[in-house]
Scaffold this motif. Sequence first.
Motif, mmCIF file in Angstrom:
data_model
loop_
_atom_site.group_PDB
_atom_site.id
_atom_site.type_symbol
_atom_site.label_atom_id
_atom_site.label_comp_id
_atom_site.label_asym_id
_atom_site.label_seq_id
_atom_site.Cartn_x
_atom_site.Cartn_y
_atom_site.Cartn_z
ATOM 1 N N PRO A 195 0.838 -1.213 0.000
ATOM 2 C CA PRO A 195 0.000 0.000 0.000
ATOM 3 C C PRO A 195 0.866 1.253 0.000
ATOM 4 O O PRO A 195 1.961 1.280 0.576
ATOM 5 C CB PRO A 195 -0.816 -0.129 1.293
ATOM 6 C CG PRO A 195 -0.063 -1.093 2.134
ATOM 7 C CD PRO A 195 0.689 -2.001 1.202
ATOM 8 N N ALA A 196 0.373 2.256 -0.650
ATOM 9 C CA ALA A 196 1.109 3.511 -0.723
ATOM 10 C C ALA A 196 1.128 4.158 0.658
ATOM 11 O O ALA A 196 0.140 4.078 1.385
ATOM 12 C CB ALA A 196 0.460 4.445 -1.732
ATOM 13 N N PRO A 197 2.242 4.767 1.035
ATOM 14 C CA PRO A 197 2.276 5.411 2.354
ATOM 15 C C PRO A 197 1.294 6.568 2.398
ATOM 16 O O PRO A 197 1.075 7.258 1.406
ATOM 17 C CB PRO A 197 3.724 5.899 2.477
ATOM 18 C CG PRO A 197 4.236 5.966 1.091
ATOM 19 C CD PRO A 197 3.463 4.946 0.306
ATOM 20 N N ALA A 198 0.701 6.747 3.571
ATOM 21 C CA ALA A 198 -0.269 7.830 3.729
ATOM 22 C C ALA A 198 0.460 9.158 3.633
ATOM 23 O O ALA A 198 1.563 9.316 4.178
ATOM 24 C CB ALA A 198 -0.967 7.695 5.073
ATOM 25 N N PRO A 199 -0.129 10.105 2.938
ATOM 26 C CA PRO A 199 0.543 11.404 2.822
ATOM 27 C C PRO A 199 0.588 12.083 4.188
ATOM 28 O O PRO A 199 -0.377 12.074 4.935
ATOM 29 C CB PRO A 199 -0.312 12.171 1.825
ATOM 30 C CG PRO A 199 -1.635 11.496 1.839
ATOM 31 C CD PRO A 199 -1.380 10.072 2.243
#
Length: 160
Positions: free
Chosen positions: A138-142
Amino acid sequence: MTERKPPGVSFETWIERQIAQAQERGDFAELPGAGRPLPGLDREETAYDWALAKARREGVDTAAMLPPGLALRRERDELPDRAARLSTEAEVRALAEDYNARVEAFWRRPQESRWAPVPGRADVEALVEGWLRDRPPPAPAPSPAEPPRVVRRWWHRRRS
């Protein structure tokens, strides 16, 4: 347009005469493939081979031509690729369970032949595990953006 076959002349004679006249005129002189054998004459072509080649030329999906048992087997082989395009685990489970329901319905129908291929069920848990393993991380949370820091110079403070 070619002339009509005269009465009393056999088709073979009439056709041979038209071919001879065309050769004399030079109609066959510079055709592509002249002097080479026709492709595909060295093998025996069945009706199935012909239908398959025709379907491919016409852009028809050849999977639609398979018997139901083979179509289900082919679909089972394509399940991981279809699952890879889904976004949630629930969708992957629903895909596998729908396939299994159609396989069970196929098992309940009388078969056309005792040699008809019998498809097997899909392993739902293995499909989900493969989907989870092959998914990108999963993409890291901004991170929340910090407000820009206002730098006031000493000369701006004097005027105020």
